[in-house]
Write an enzyme that holds these catalytic residues in place. Structure first.
Site, PDB file in Angstrom:
ATOM      1  N   LYS A 173      33.501  70.279  -3.421  1.00 49.62           N
ATOM      2  CA  LYS A 173      32.658  71.176  -4.238  1.00 49.62           C
ATOM      3  C   LYS A 173      33.562  72.094  -5.050  1.00 49.62           C
ATOM      4  O   LYS A 173      33.330  72.345  -6.234  1.00 49.62           O
ATOM      5  CB  LYS A 173      31.716  71.965  -3.325  1.00 49.62           C
ATOM      6  CG  LYS A 173      30.718  72.845  -4.055  1.00 49.62           C
ATOM      7  CD  LYS A 173      31.257  74.209  -4.426  1.00 49.62           C
ATOM      8  CE  LYS A 173      30.186  75.062  -5.101  1.00 49.62           C
ATOM      9  NZ  LYS A 173      30.736  76.314  -5.633  1.00 49.62           N
ATOM     10  N   HIS A 212      37.583  86.263  -4.326  1.00 50.67           N
ATOM     11  CA  HIS A 212      36.227  85.912  -4.736  1.00 50.67           C
ATOM     12  C   HIS A 212      35.381  87.169  -4.923  1.00 50.67           C
ATOM     13  O   HIS A 212      34.696  87.338  -5.924  1.00 50.67           O
ATOM     14  CB  HIS A 212      35.614  85.012  -3.661  1.00 50.67           C
ATOM     15  CG  HIS A 212      34.288  84.457  -4.037  1.00 50.67           C
ATOM     16  ND1 HIS A 212      34.147  83.423  -4.940  1.00 50.67           N
ATOM     17  CD2 HIS A 212      33.047  84.798  -3.654  1.00 50.67           C
ATOM     18  CE1 HIS A 212      32.874  83.151  -5.090  1.00 50.67           C
ATOM     19  NE2 HIS A 212      32.172  83.975  -4.320  1.00 50.67           N
ATOM     20  N   GLU A 221      29.891  80.815 -11.839  1.00 52.46           N
ATOM     21  CA  GLU A 221      30.496  81.350 -10.603  1.00 52.46           C
ATOM     22  C   GLU A 221      31.700  82.232 -10.927  1.00 52.46           C
ATOM     23  O   GLU A 221      32.663  81.792 -11.579  1.00 52.46           O
ATOM     24  CB  GLU A 221      30.896  80.190  -9.677  1.00 52.46           C
ATOM     25  CG  GLU A 221      31.267  80.687  -8.291  1.00 52.46           C
ATOM     26  CD  GLU A 221      31.548  79.553  -7.307  1.00 52.46           C
ATOM     27  OE1 GLU A 221      30.906  78.493  -7.400  1.00 52.46           O
ATOM     28  OE2 GLU A 221      32.429  79.744  -6.449  1.00 52.46           O
ATOM     29  N   ASP A 258      28.028  64.662 -19.266  1.00 52.84           N
ATOM     30  CA  ASP A 258      26.942  64.581 -18.292  1.00 52.84           C
ATOM     31  C   ASP A 258      27.484  64.897 -16.899  1.00 52.84           C
ATOM     32  O   ASP A 258      28.026  64.031 -16.213  1.00 52.84           O
ATOM     33  CB  ASP A 258      26.364  63.156 -18.368  1.00 52.84           C
ATOM     34  CG  ASP A 258      25.212  62.929 -17.409  1.00 52.84           C
ATOM     35  OD1 ASP A 258      25.016  63.756 -16.501  1.00 52.84           O
ATOM     36  OD2 ASP A 258      24.530  61.913 -17.567  1.00 52.84           O
TER      37      ASP A 258
HETATM   38  C1  MEV Z   1      33.585  78.003  -3.724  1.00 53.63           C
HETATM   39  O1  MEV Z   1      32.765  77.766  -4.837  1.00 53.63           O
HETATM   40  C2  MEV Z   1      34.518  76.837  -3.522  1.00 53.63           C
HETATM   41  C3  MEV Z   1      35.380  76.895  -2.261  1.00 53.63           C
HETATM   42  O2  MEV Z   1      34.548  77.061  -1.115  1.00 53.63           O
HETATM   43  C4  MEV Z   1      36.137  75.598  -2.195  1.00 53.63           C
HETATM   44  C5  MEV Z   1      36.887  75.374  -0.901  1.00 53.63           C
HETATM   45  O3  MEV Z   1      36.469  75.883   0.146  1.00 53.63           O
HETATM   46  O4  MEV Z   1      37.871  74.612  -0.967  1.00 53.63           O
HETATM   47  C6  MEV Z   1      36.318  78.073  -2.295  1.00 53.63           C
END
Ligand code: MEV
Length: 455
Positions: free
Chosen positions: A286, A399, A90, A302
């Site tokens: 996530k 991003h 990513e 792992d």
């Molecule tokens: C993107 O991989 C992860 C985010 O969506 C985490 C979040 O929203 O805190 C930027």
């Protein structure tokens, strides 16, 4: 019209040579056999000895699968500086980690604390006797036999200060008639310990059956134990590390223009929302796992086990929530994570995979505890960067900037075109549409031509 492929199951595939496996795959599934062969071959390692290692990690290896291996420097953790190895696809993750590292470098760095390192596994069995107390007494009597049964397996681990910590009977009959467990706790030192734990559990289960079968003071029925499974649990809430950062609200100097106090309060609220709202918590966590998984993968651990445990832990109180927490107290901003992490720095592929060995080398050959600290910090840092953007500019700005090269690669832009487009977006927000537009403009083509060209 496309011809339907005539596919038949293959027998004895794993016994075929790699060449035969490749041939079978390509002839049955590849669109362009020549390209298919070239691709698989080109991803194999030039050094046959290194390739052999990879071939032997799993069954039916044909080639390798690359992930970028990046470095996030300037992590000040408990007073020491680390450059974190991260294996991840990513675009923005390494950049976000590095940004958080630099931010906290100037504010005292990250602090960590190992809360506990206990791992657990279970012998799941059924026992249909009338009085569970009978079973409880027997299990207590059998503990020395269980220890003897695992003596050889645990010898090395005991020499390193680990081994079996406790063996306890757990009565689960309220949930399921006849269902009991032997819950066995372990200290596996610097190894993740899955094989060690499973071997111990298999020996203990066998011993349980033997001891019960020869307990002639019990009725025929009470001597019967049906072992269903012997397996470690990847839920390790007692293998827990805390990582934290803090600084006076006045020292945040966030820079987005909303002011330190407003930023800190918004940040705490964003964490609060993730604590109480599962829809947000999943995305929030996530993002934490973006950082943790990347280090976990780079160090040969792992990540499926780590992921499964993280989410179970996030739901341990009956509702899924944030793994991180934040507060402002007496003008000081505090942000921390409690993270269950079962990791190893010996065993598995840690001494085999050349990039894993290198990743551990640049981390200074950490113990499993040290790696727990580092990974928890990676998660906290990642979450800090994500929330910092989310509560101010939004994440798309950073991003998409990182994602721009992916878009340009999809468009098959030349190096020169890429350089011009990256320059163009220096002071603009990137979007897919805007990137395509400027690309078409530079190439002197229409967007429709692009679509025709691509399909
Ligand atoms: C993107 O991989 C992860 C985010 O969506 C985490 C979040 O929203 O805190 C930027």
């Amino acid at each position: 019209m496309k011809q339907a492929r005539q596919l038949t199951p293959v027998k004895g595939f794993s016994k075929l040579s790699r060449e035969a496996k490749t041939e079978w795959l390509i002839s049955h599934y590849a669109k362009d056999p020549v390209k298919g062969h070239e691709l698989l071959e080109s991803y194999r390692h030039a050094d046959p000895a290194v390739q052999r290692l990879h071939d032997e990690f799993i069954e039916n290896t044909l080639t390798n699968y690359y992930l970028p291996f990046g470095i996030a420097p300037n992590f000040l953790i408990d007073g020491d500086l680390y450059a974190l190895p991260m294996a991840i696809e990513e675009s923005s993750v390494v950049a976000a980690a590095s940004k958080a590292a630099n931010f906290w470098l100037e504010r005292g760095g990250f602090h960590t604390e190992i809360i506990s390192t206990t791992k657990i596994g279970h012998v799941h069995f059924y026992w249909m006797g009338a009085d569970p107390e009978v079973l409880r007494k027997k299990v207590a009597d059998f503990v020395p036999a269980f220890e003897a049964a695992t003596d050889r397996i645990t010898a090395n681990m005991r020499a390193r200060g680990g081994g079996i910590i406790s063996i306890q009977l757990v009565d689960k009959t309220e949930l399921e008639k006849g269902y009991f467990q032997l819950a066995v706790k372990f200290d596996t030192r610097d190894s993740m310990g899955a094989n060690f734990i499973n071997s111990c559990l298999e020996a203990i289960a066998e011993s349980l059956q033997q001891e019960m079968a020869s307990a002639h003071d019990l009725s025929e029925q009470d001597r019967q134990v049906e072992v269903i499974m012997r397996i470690l649990s990847n839920f390790t809430p007692e293998c827990l590390v805390r990582a934290s950062v803090s600084c006076p609200v006045d020292a945040i100097e966030e820079g987005s223009g909303i002011g330190n106090a407003a930023f800190a309060e918004r940040f705490v609220r964003a964490v609060r929302i993730a604590e109480i709202e599962p829809y947000r918590a999943v995305t929030h966590n996530k993002g934490i796992m973006n950082g943790i998984d990347a280090v976990v993968i780079a160090t040969g651990n792992d990540f499926r086990a780590v992921e499964a445990c993280a989410h179970a832990y996030a739901a341990r109180n009956g509702q899924y929530g944030s793994l991180t927490h934040a507060k402002i107290e007496d003008g000081v901003f505090h942000f921390w994570i409690d993270m269950p992490l079962s990791l190893g720095t010996v065993g598995g592929i840690t001494s085999l995979h050349p990039m894993v060995k290198f990743a551990l080398e640049i981390l200074g050959q950490p113990s499993a505890e040290k790696l727990m600290r580092i990974c928890a910090v990676a998660g906290l840092a990642q979450n800090f960067s994500a929330l910092r953007s989310l509560v101010t500019t939004g994440i798309q700005k950073g991003h998409m900037k990182m994602h721009l090269l992916n878009i340009l690669n999809q468009l098959e832009a030349t190096d020169e075109e890429k350089a011009r487009i990256v320059e163009y977006f220096k002071d603009k927000v990137v979007s897919h549409q805007a990137a395509v537009e400027i690309f078409c403009q530079i190439r002197g083509i229409h967007a429709e031509q692009l679509a025709t060209r691509k399909h």
